[in-house]
Design an enzyme around this catalytic site. Structure first.
Site, PDB file in Angstrom:
ATOM      1  N   CYS A  75      -1.502   1.640  -3.142  1.00  0.00           N
ATOM      2  CA  CYS A  75      -2.494   2.716  -2.989  1.00  0.00           C
ATOM      3  C   CYS A  75      -1.902   4.118  -2.976  1.00  0.00           C
ATOM      4  O   CYS A  75      -2.372   5.016  -3.688  1.00  0.00           O
ATOM      5  CB  CYS A  75      -3.264   2.557  -1.679  1.00  0.00           C
ATOM      6  SG  CYS A  75      -3.413   0.899  -1.044  1.00  0.00           S
TER       7      CYS A  75
ATOM      8  N   CYS B 217       0.825  -1.217   0.000  1.00  0.00           N
ATOM      9  CA  CYS B 217       0.000   0.000   0.000  1.00  0.00           C
ATOM     10  C   CYS B 217       0.856   1.263   0.000  1.00  0.00           C
ATOM     11  O   CYS B 217       0.665   2.151  -0.828  1.00  0.00           O
ATOM     12  CB  CYS B 217      -0.920  -0.014   1.227  1.00  0.00           C
ATOM     13  SG  CYS B 217      -1.851   1.498   1.414  1.00  0.00           S
TER      14      CYS B 217
ATOM     15  N   HIS C 235     -27.422  21.199  -1.428  1.00  0.00           N
ATOM     16  CA  HIS C 235     -27.529  21.766  -2.768  1.00  0.00           C
ATOM     17  C   HIS C 235     -26.626  22.990  -2.919  1.00  0.00           C
ATOM     18  O   HIS C 235     -26.535  23.777  -1.976  1.00  0.00           O
ATOM     19  CB  HIS C 235     -28.991  22.170  -3.015  1.00  0.00           C
ATOM     20  CG  HIS C 235     -29.225  22.685  -4.387  1.00  0.00           C
ATOM     21  ND1 HIS C 235     -29.240  21.854  -5.493  1.00  0.00           N
ATOM     22  CD2 HIS C 235     -29.437  23.950  -4.842  1.00  0.00           C
ATOM     23  CE1 HIS C 235     -29.457  22.593  -6.572  1.00  0.00           C
ATOM     24  NE2 HIS C 235     -29.580  23.869  -6.200  1.00  0.00           N
TER      25      HIS C 235
ATOM     26  N   GLU D  54      -6.884   1.813 -13.719  1.00  0.00           N
ATOM     27  CA  GLU D  54      -6.336   3.003 -13.051  1.00  0.00           C
ATOM     28  C   GLU D  54      -5.061   3.466 -13.758  1.00  0.00           C
ATOM     29  O   GLU D  54      -4.892   4.661 -14.035  1.00  0.00           O
ATOM     30  CB  GLU D  54      -6.023   2.692 -11.580  1.00  0.00           C
ATOM     31  CG  GLU D  54      -7.275   2.597 -10.726  1.00  0.00           C
ATOM     32  CD  GLU D  54      -7.020   2.180  -9.276  1.00  0.00           C
ATOM     33  OE1 GLU D  54      -7.895   2.406  -8.442  1.00  0.00           O
ATOM     34  OE2 GLU D  54      -5.935   1.622  -8.975  1.00  0.00           O
TER      35      GLU D  54
ATOM     36  N   LYS E 110       0.141   5.274  -6.082  1.00  0.00           N
ATOM     37  CA  LYS E 110      -0.844   5.312  -7.179  1.00  0.00           C
ATOM     38  C   LYS E 110      -1.721   6.550  -7.086  1.00  0.00           C
ATOM     39  O   LYS E 110      -1.927   7.256  -8.068  1.00  0.00           O
ATOM     40  CB  LYS E 110      -1.706   4.052  -7.142  1.00  0.00           C
ATOM     41  CG  LYS E 110      -2.796   4.092  -8.177  1.00  0.00           C
ATOM     42  CD  LYS E 110      -3.987   3.254  -7.855  1.00  0.00           C
ATOM     43  CE  LYS E 110      -4.757   3.630  -6.627  1.00  0.00           C
ATOM     44  NZ  LYS E 110      -5.659   2.551  -6.210  1.00  0.00           N
TER      45      LYS E 110
ATOM     46  N   TYR F 125      -9.040  -3.410 -11.574  1.00  0.00           N
ATOM     47  CA  TYR F 125      -8.958  -2.000 -11.182  1.00  0.00           C
ATOM     48  C   TYR F 125      -7.560  -1.424 -11.371  1.00  0.00           C
ATOM     49  O   TYR F 125      -7.415  -0.260 -11.752  1.00  0.00           O
ATOM     50  CB  TYR F 125      -9.516  -1.782  -9.773  1.00  0.00           C
ATOM     51  CG  TYR F 125      -8.588  -2.126  -8.621  1.00  0.00           C
ATOM     52  CD1 TYR F 125      -7.791  -1.155  -8.045  1.00  0.00           C
ATOM     53  CD2 TYR F 125      -8.537  -3.411  -8.089  1.00  0.00           C
ATOM     54  CE1 TYR F 125      -6.958  -1.457  -6.983  1.00  0.00           C
ATOM     55  CE2 TYR F 125      -7.716  -3.723  -7.034  1.00  0.00           C
ATOM     56  CZ  TYR F 125      -6.917  -2.747  -6.480  1.00  0.00           C
ATOM     57  OH  TYR F 125      -6.089  -3.043  -5.430  1.00  0.00           O
TER      58      TYR F 125
ATOM     59  N   GLU G  64     -26.198  15.060  -3.942  1.00  0.00           N
ATOM     60  CA  GLU G  64     -27.619  15.226  -3.619  1.00  0.00           C
ATOM     61  C   GLU G  64     -28.491  14.291  -4.458  1.00  0.00           C
ATOM     62  O   GLU G  64     -29.589  13.916  -4.054  1.00  0.00           O
ATOM     63  CB  GLU G  64     -28.065  16.688  -3.781  1.00  0.00           C
ATOM     64  CG  GLU G  64     -28.084  17.223  -5.188  1.00  0.00           C
ATOM     65  CD  GLU G  64     -28.511  18.693  -5.251  1.00  0.00           C
ATOM     66  OE1 GLU G  64     -29.583  19.016  -4.723  1.00  0.00           O
ATOM     67  OE2 GLU G  64     -27.769  19.512  -5.823  1.00  0.00           O
TER      68      GLU G  64
HETATM   69  C1  LIG Z   1      -0.913  -0.878  -7.710  1.00  0.00           C
HETATM   70  C2  LIG Z   1      -1.785  -1.187  -6.522  1.00  0.00           C
HETATM   71  C3  LIG Z   1      -2.744  -0.290  -6.122  1.00  0.00           C
HETATM   72  C4  LIG Z   1      -3.547  -0.562  -5.037  1.00  0.00           C
HETATM   73  N1  LIG Z   1      -4.500   0.353  -4.686  1.00  0.00           N
HETATM   74  C5  LIG Z   1      -5.285   0.123  -3.621  1.00  0.00           C
HETATM   75  C6  LIG Z   1      -6.242   1.081  -3.221  1.00  0.00           C
HETATM   76  O1  LIG Z   1      -6.407   2.127  -3.844  1.00  0.00           O
HETATM   77  N2  LIG Z   1      -6.986   0.827  -2.117  1.00  0.00           N
HETATM   78  C7  LIG Z   1      -6.840  -0.339  -1.395  1.00  0.00           C
HETATM   79  O2  LIG Z   1      -7.525  -0.516  -0.391  1.00  0.00           O
HETATM   80  N3  LIG Z   1      -5.944  -1.272  -1.763  1.00  0.00           N
HETATM   81  C8  LIG Z   1      -5.159  -1.066  -2.857  1.00  0.00           C
HETATM   82  N4  LIG Z   1      -4.222  -1.991  -3.218  1.00  0.00           N
HETATM   83  C9  LIG Z   1      -4.152  -3.264  -2.460  1.00  0.00           C
HETATM   84  C10 LIG Z   1      -3.369  -3.098  -1.170  1.00  0.00           C
HETATM   85  O3  LIG Z   1      -2.113  -2.531  -1.431  1.00  0.00           O
HETATM   86  C11 LIG Z   1      -3.220  -4.456  -0.502  1.00  0.00           C
HETATM   87  O4  LIG Z   1      -4.486  -5.043  -0.348  1.00  0.00           O
HETATM   88  C12 LIG Z   1      -2.565  -4.348   0.878  1.00  0.00           C
HETATM   89  O5  LIG Z   1      -1.312  -3.727   0.795  1.00  0.00           O
HETATM   90  C13 LIG Z   1      -2.437  -5.749   1.495  1.00  0.00           C
HETATM   91  O6  LIG Z   1      -1.758  -5.673   2.720  1.00  0.00           O
HETATM   92  P1  LIG Z   1      -1.001  -6.947   3.296  1.00  0.00           P
HETATM   93  O7  LIG Z   1      -0.593  -6.587   4.677  1.00  0.00           O
HETATM   94  O8  LIG Z   1      -1.797  -8.159   3.085  1.00  0.00           O
HETATM   95  O9  LIG Z   1       0.281  -7.124   2.355  1.00  0.00           O
HETATM   96  P2  LIG Z   1       1.386  -6.111   1.865  1.00  0.00           P
HETATM   97  O10 LIG Z   1       1.023  -4.711   2.094  1.00  0.00           O
HETATM   98  O11 LIG Z   1       1.689  -6.535   0.463  1.00  0.00           O
HETATM   99  O12 LIG Z   1       2.635  -6.428   2.791  1.00  0.00           O
HETATM  100  C14 LIG Z   1       3.318  -7.643   2.740  1.00  0.00           C
HETATM  101  C15 LIG Z   1       4.753  -7.383   3.151  1.00  0.00           C
HETATM  102  O13 LIG Z   1       5.391  -8.626   3.421  1.00  0.00           O
HETATM  103  C16 LIG Z   1       6.726  -8.567   2.964  1.00  0.00           C
HETATM  104  N5  LIG Z   1       7.169  -9.958   2.811  1.00  0.00           N
HETATM  105  C17 LIG Z   1       6.696 -10.889   1.957  1.00  0.00           C
HETATM  106  N6  LIG Z   1       7.299 -12.080   2.197  1.00  0.00           N
HETATM  107  C18 LIG Z   1       8.159 -11.883   3.236  1.00  0.00           C
HETATM  108  C19 LIG Z   1       9.052 -12.739   3.962  1.00  0.00           C
HETATM  109  N7  LIG Z   1       9.142 -14.041   3.684  1.00  0.00           N
HETATM  110  N8  LIG Z   1       9.786 -12.204   4.959  1.00  0.00           N
HETATM  111  C20 LIG Z   1       9.701 -10.887   5.279  1.00  0.00           C
HETATM  112  N9  LIG Z   1       8.866 -10.037   4.627  1.00  0.00           N
HETATM  113  C21 LIG Z   1       8.091 -10.540   3.626  1.00  0.00           C
HETATM  114  C22 LIG Z   1       6.627  -7.783   1.671  1.00  0.00           C
HETATM  115  O14 LIG Z   1       7.867  -7.218   1.306  1.00  0.00           O
HETATM  116  C23 LIG Z   1       5.590  -6.732   2.059  1.00  0.00           C
HETATM  117  O15 LIG Z   1       6.199  -5.568   2.572  1.00  0.00           O
HETATM  118  C24 LIG Z   1      -3.378  -1.758  -4.306  1.00  0.00           C
HETATM  119  C25 LIG Z   1      -2.407  -2.675  -4.696  1.00  0.00           C
HETATM  120  C26 LIG Z   1      -1.620  -2.385  -5.793  1.00  0.00           C
HETATM  121  C27 LIG Z   1      -0.556  -3.384  -6.203  1.00  0.00           C
END
Ligand SMILES: Cc1cc2nc3c(=O)[nH]c(=O)nc-3n(C[C@H](O)[C@H](O)[C@H](O)COP(=O)(O)OP(=O)(O)OC[C@H]3O[C@@H](n4cnc5c(N)ncnc54)[C@H](O)[C@@H]3O)c2cc1C
Length: 461
Positions: free
Chosen positions: A48, A43, A438, A184, A51, A180, A443
């Site tokens: 997010c 994110c 309004h 986007e 972006k 999406y 609205e």
């Molecule tokens: C281009 C794009 C735009 C998006 N826009 C939106 C939006 O507008 N609104 C919205 O709500 N969501 C959006 N999302 C989705 C959102 O980013 C994800 O749903 C959210 O970040 C998920 O969080 P998470 O904690 O599951 O994983 P992540 O945020 O992906 O975090 C996982 C972390 O784990 C780390 N990791 C992985 N494996 C290991 C390991 N073995 N050891 C140590 N670290 C590790 C990774 O490096 C990463 O930092 C977007 C996603 C993308 C790709």
């Protein structure tokens, strides 16, 4: 429990992991969070936030054009991609620092390392080959762009990860995907001046969204000059003198400067040691969890995109928080995945909550649709053609609003607020009873009086 070094090890410092770590530490747990890349996760670092910054940048073009109609005289505006990217990187670095500081303040230890499960209670940190025994482990490793099944020339194709770091704005870009992220980025690049082609294998973009929204967005994107090609896929990409030659499944060739795939994201589980720890994955490769985010291995939980429930930041955060409340706060809590409002930051923007018309007609015998499309006051004044669409899906029997679908300026902001009412079970009569503000766009949501379509399912003979 004496053989445990810590109460909790979180793998992944993204949206879900950071929230879970901080809340668990707040309950007094001894917590370590391991992150292999940058604190903040998808994110903050490559989702997010960057972006949305690019979305803001891309929308100025229209604003400059519109300003003339409102009496402003501007010199010809010029856009500089490297400036935008440098400023974006600075902001992301600031946010990463803020996340790191907040973890430290909460008493969470941070290990900048890849972490691997060795058994149900042991995590190995690759950076210094340290083994940590923990009472509980949380998998919050997120998801990764899926690049398909390896077409010829795939090495020339970028994903959204690299799109944030292009050294220059592509003059011509082809994006494959209809979700999406694909739409986007198509709108971002088009707004910044690129020639954009969107290629999608399905009938129409944004599968799963309400059909009226899908058609409306496609029409508006095409009106803004984006070429949308459906029912085709990219079969090969070849480097040629003039750029990259993309071969489509109908054997048409398109030459562009950049090819990007946004064809879905896969749970980040590769090499994580799930099998050794006894953690099962489902047929999509996502970690299998119950409603309390428990995996098949006792004491190992998983939250966020790696579980492939609803891949959105606020959902991952809620799941992480619920996990910490359940395991360390003695308050069993399951994240609620019903009626999650969401937005697509395309141009025009989309805000939705609840059931589409098609879904409602499958689940409810009598469905009333209230729909309006109109030119906004700002656009009409300029003689523009762009239209806004708002649609309410209502249960004809109970009058409850089952879904709301908006496409047009500020749709995301509107759906966040209307989402509260719909989550609380608002009826159409409740919206009617609400006084309009309004003159606004929103609205219209409380002034749609007439049913535009009524669907009544005939009882089976
Ligand atoms: C281009 C794009 C735009 C998006 N826009 C939106 C939006 O507008 N609104 C919205 O709500 N969501 C959006 N999302 C989705 C959102 O980013 C994800 O749903 C959210 O970040 C998920 O969080 P998470 O904690 O599951 O994983 P992540 O945020 O992906 O975090 C996982 C972390 O784990 C780390 N990791 C992985 N494996 C290991 C390991 N073995 N050891 C140590 N670290 C590790 C990774 O490096 C990463 O930092 C977007 C996603 C993308 C790709």
């Amino acid at each position: 429990m004496a053989d445990h070094d810590l109460d909790l090890v979180v793998i992944g410092a993204g949206s879900g992991g950071v929230r879970a770590a901080r809340i668990a530490a707040g309950y007094g747990a001894r917590v370590l969070i391991a992150e292999e890349y940058r604190v903040g996760g998808t994110c903050v670092i490559r989702g997010c936030v960057p972006k949305k910054l690019l979305v803001y940048a891309s929308r100025f073009a229209d604003e400059f054009e519109d300003a003339a109609g409102y009496g402003w005289t501007l010199q010809e505006p010029r856009f500089n991609w490297p400036t935008l990217i440098a400023n974006k990187d600075r902001e992301i670095a600031r946010l990463e620092l803020a996340y790191t500081t907040n973890l430290e303040r909460a008493g969470v230890k941070l290990a900048k390392s890849r972490a691997i499960l060795e058994d149900a209670h042991t995590v190995r940190l690759r950076a210094d080959d340290r083994r940590i025994r923990a009472k509980h482990i949380l998998i919050a490793t997120g998801a990764w762009p899926g690049m398909g099944t390896g077409i010829a020339g795939i090495e020339h194709v970028i994903s959204s990860n690299e799109a944030f770091h292009l050294t220059e704005l592509p003059r011509r870009i082809l994006i494959q995907g209809g979700g999406y992220i694909a739409v986007e980025f198509a709108c971002i690049f088009a707004g910044l001046g690129s020639e954009v082609t969107l290629v999608y294998r399905g009938e129409n973009i944004l599968r799963g969204f309400d059909d009226d929204i899908r058609t409306h967005l496609r029409t508006e994107m095409e009106r803004r000059g984006i070429k949308v090609i459906c029912k085709r896929i990219v079969e090969a990409v070849e480097k040629v003198d003039r750029g990259l030659c993309v071969e489509l499944s109908d054997h048409d060739d398109i030459v562009v400067d950049t090819v990007m795939f946004a064809t879905g994201r896969r749970p980040n589980v590769k090499g994580l040691g799930l099998e050794t720890a006894g953690v099962r994955v489902n047929d999509k490769g996502a970690v299998e969890v119950d409603r309390f985010s428990r995996t098949s291995a006792p004491h190992i939980h998983a939250v966020g995109d790696v579980t492939d429930r609803i891949a959105l930041t606020p959902v991952a955060i809620r799941e992480g928080h619920a996990f910490a409340d359940t395991v360390f706060g003695n308050r069993p809590t399951a994240a609620d995945h019903v009626n999650v409002p969401t937005a697509v930051f395309s141009d025009p923007e989309i805000g939705v909550i609840g059931l589409t018309e098609t879904q409602a007609r499958e689940d409810f015998p009598k469905v009333d649709i209230y729909k309006t499309t109109f030119r906004t006051m700002k656009t009409a004044f300029l003689g523009g053609e762009a239209r806004m669409l708002m649609k309410l899906v209502v249960d004809g029997a109970s009058d409850r609003v089952l879904g709301c679908h908006i496409i047009g300026p500020d749709a995301a902001e509107m759906i966040q607020v209307l989402g509260i009412a719909i989550k609380m079970g608002a009826t159409k009569a409740d919206l009617d009873a609400t006084m309009a503000v309004h003159p606004t766009l929103a609205e219209e949501l409380v002034t749609m009086r007439t049913v535009t379509e009524r669907h009544v399912r005939q009882a089976a003979e």
